[in-house]
Design an enzyme around this catalytic site. Structure first.
Site, short mmCIF file in Angstrom:
data_model
loop_
_atom_site.label_atom_id
_atom_site.label_comp_id
_atom_site.label_asym_id
_atom_site.label_seq_id
_atom_site.Cartn_x
_atom_site.Cartn_y
_atom_site.Cartn_z
N ASP A 2 0.81 -1.22 0.00
CA ASP A 2 0.00 0.00 0.00
C ASP A 2 0.85 1.27 0.00
OD1 ASP A 2 -2.44 1.28 -0.12
OD2 ASP A 2 -2.74 1.31 2.05
N CYS A 56 -18.07 -11.29 -7.30
CA CYS A 56 -18.92 -11.86 -6.27
C CYS A 56 -20.36 -11.95 -6.80
CB CYS A 56 -18.85 -11.02 -5.00
SG CYS A 56 -19.68 -9.42 -5.13
N CYS A 83 -24.87 -9.57 -4.31
CA CYS A 83 -26.09 -9.59 -3.49
C CYS A 83 -26.53 -8.20 -3.08
CB CYS A 83 -25.88 -10.46 -2.27
SG CYS A 83 -24.74 -9.76 -1.03
N CYS A 107 -23.28 -5.10 0.69
CA CYS A 107 -22.27 -4.09 1.01
C CYS A 107 -22.76 -2.70 0.62
CB CYS A 107 -20.94 -4.42 0.35
SG CYS A 107 -20.98 -4.53 -1.46
#
Length: 278
Positions: A100, A155, A158, A161
């Site tokens: 990072d 993913c 759904c 999040c």
């Protein structure tokens, strides 16, 4: 014979992958590529590794990633172990570990290397650890080659999040990601102050991750840097009277220390320190 699986496992990585720089090029623009060449003039490959950090869903007002030792320090230290192993086999070449803090697009590299699942929250999901993993890279000019793997799948979308984000940042809304907002220096707008006042964290945000089905029961990390000597809460009393120097002496090995004490004092003041357990 070099066994990279064993080398990464010995360094504490839960998964690793690699890309040739030819596969990396489509992910980069000109300025980023120039910075990469400043680190490694003739890069040939980049290795990506994921290190789990969840030590359990403990109450606290700091994001889970910031409760143990600063992951920048931990990952570079652990990646250096791998670099030393690689150096034994490729003594004429160079290896540059980073976490990072380099121009490399770590998440895109991890996705392209097929390490896990591409989450709608923008994070890598690595079952059984969920998205509670830190990513690090090793840039090298050594002639490493890797088998072709499919990129990380998306993913199931759904929407959990996105629904959990109070600022609609994952929907492309006008609100700033609350993790970024808690780290923002300078004057805040009244709306931003209200967002922090209502936020359960004084540093970072885990709301989108907590809502993710892959994070319902994540396997806990076995790395001692992220599972021992944890700091769950930060209070005004702990910061009272600290200068920038004494603050860094006390908390310089924590991931929230880089901004200094001012933003933390502001966030605590906005929240009135009346938060109960999360």
């Amino acid at each position: 014979m070099l066994d990279l699986d064993a080398a990464f496992a010995a360094a504490g990585a839960a998964a690793w992958g690699g890309l040739s720089c030819s596969a990396l090029l489509p992910l980069l623009d000109g300025p980023v590529l120039q910075r990469i060449h400043g680190l490694c003039p003739a890069p040939s490959a980049v290795l990506s590794a994921a290190f789990p950090y969840c030590a359990g869903d403990r109450p606290g007002n700091l994001s889970l990633y910031a409760r143990g030792e600063d992951y920048h320090l931990v990952l570079v230290r652990r990646l250096t172990i791998i670099c030393n192993t690689l150096k034994e086999h490729y003594p004429a070449y160079s290896f540059f570990p980073s976490a990072d803090n380099s121009p490399l697009p770590e998440r895109q590299i991890a996705w392209q290397s097929g390490l896990g699942i591409r989450g709608q929250h923008g994070l890598l999901i690595l079952p059984p650890y969920g998205s509670y993993v830190f990513l690090g890279t090793i840039l090298t000019d050594a002639p490493l080659s890797f088998p072709a793997v499919p990129p990380a799948p998306d993913c199931p979308n759904c929407g959990a999040c996105r629904s959990a984000c109070p600022s609609s940042a994952l929907e492309g809304g006008p609100g700033l990601c609350l993790s970024a907002l808690t780290q923002k220096k300078g004057t805040l707008t009244p709306e931003e102050e209200a967002s922090i006042a209502a936020h359960p964290y004084v540093w970072g945000c885990d709301l989108c991750q907590k809502a993710c089905p892959y994070n319902r029961a994540p396997r806990h990390t076995e790395l001692p840097e992220f599972s021992t000597d944890l700091l769950d809460y930060l209070t005004s009393d702990q910061l009272d009277g600290l200068t920038n120097r004494t603050f860094r002496a006390a908390y310089g090995n924590r991931a929230f220390a880089w901004r200094g004490p001012a933003v933390l004092r502001r966030n605590l003041a906005l929240q009135g320190e009346q938060r109960g357990p999360l």
